[in-house]
Design an enzyme around this catalytic site. Structure first.
Site, PDB file in Angstrom:
ATOM      1  N   ASP A   8       0.972  -1.297   0.052  1.00 47.42           N
ATOM      2  CA  ASP A   8       0.006  -0.069  -0.102  1.00 47.42           C
ATOM      3  C   ASP A   8       0.948   1.404   0.056  1.00 47.42           C
ATOM      4  OD1 ASP A   8      -1.984  -1.883   0.178  1.00 47.42           O
ATOM      5  OD2 ASP A   8      -2.805  -1.010   2.039  1.00 47.42           O
ATOM      6  N   ASP A 129     -15.244  -3.802  -1.212  1.00 53.01           N
ATOM      7  CA  ASP A 129     -14.921  -3.254   0.224  1.00 53.01           C
ATOM      8  C   ASP A 129     -15.957  -3.238   1.036  1.00 53.01           C
ATOM      9  OD1 ASP A 129     -11.938  -3.429  -0.976  1.00 53.01           O
ATOM     10  OD2 ASP A 129     -12.653  -1.539  -1.788  1.00 53.01           O
TER      11      ASP A 129
END
Length: 248
Positions: A8, A129
């Site tokens: 990330d 998500d």
């Protein structure tokens, strides 16, 4: 089952967030390319990259470093974060990215998403998500009234590469994967599923192995690899032994 090491990127660095909260950030490396090379050297067969700044900004921010990673590594890379138009999808694919992950616009603009999936069959993954079963968008900041099950059914006829399902409440927490929710999704979708969020140890991966026959493609692992509570080489070896029918 594929183990996807996660990178990330935020402010140019390799970080992990707690439950997607940008104020709860831990930096694990100043150079994402160095981290990517490390995971490849330890046996990773895929890499999962998220442009966190891009997810919050609504447009790719770290395209250059991600393109450099894809051109340097010999393993395939999947990328998500702020990809919300056809130009950015094409740009990433032309840069050597194997799979582009689309989340927010896939939900907000189904017609466009259908068109881009059809234009690049097997190259687009959908990011699902969720908080408490409801899909979140715009860098996980906004929770919709749409359930994961509803969206998965709508996407069943699209030529998707995979559904990437993240339980936001578990992401970055190392509290274990939401096996029940992942199994429920597998019963609904005809696409391969990649689980994400909560892996802390090899046991969290082993409990997912029975779902491989149901269509589970793999699991994304982040913080556990960076803290050392899970060793990538060992995890890959153990998973391969189990799937080949041999004992640990």
């Amino acid at each position: 089952m594929i183990i996807y090491p996660a990178i990330d990127i935020k402010n140019g660095k390799c970080v992990r967030l707690y439950q997607g909260d940008p104020s709860k950030e831990t930096v694990y490396g100043s150079d994402p390319l160095t981290v990517a090379r490390r995971w490849e050297s330890l046996g990773a067969t895929w890499l999962h990259i998220v442009d966190l700044d891009g997810a919050f900004a609504g447009r790719p921010v770290h395209y250059e470093v991600i393109a450099r990673i894809a051109s340097t590594l010999s393993i395939p890379v999947q990328v998500g974060g702020g990809i919300r138009n056809s130009e950015d999808v094409e740009k990433y694919l032309e840069a050597g990215i194997s799979r582009v992950i689309v989340g927010t616009r896939a939900l907000k603009d189904p017609e466009w998403f259908s068109q881009v999936c059809t234009a690049y069959p097997g190259r687009i993954a959908a990011g699902l998500d969720a908080r408490n079963g409801f899909v979140a968008v715009k860098g996980w900041k906004n929770v919709t009234s749409v359930t994961v099950a509803e969206v998965a059914r709508i996407w069943n006829d699209l030529p998707l590469a995979a559904l990437i399902y993240t339980d936001i409440a578990r992401d970055g927490t190392q509290r274990g994967v939401n096996v029940k929710a992942t199994e429920s999704l597998l019963k609904i979708t005809r696409h391969p599923v990649i689980a994400s969020g909560g892996v802390a140890s090899i046991e969290d991966i082993l409990v997912l192995l029975p779902l491989v026959k149901e269509g589970l493609n793999g699991v994304i692992v982040g913080r556990a690899l960076y803290t050392g509570s899970l060793k990538l080489e060992e995890a890959i070896r153990i998973v391969n032994y189990h799937l080949s029918g041999r004992e640990r």
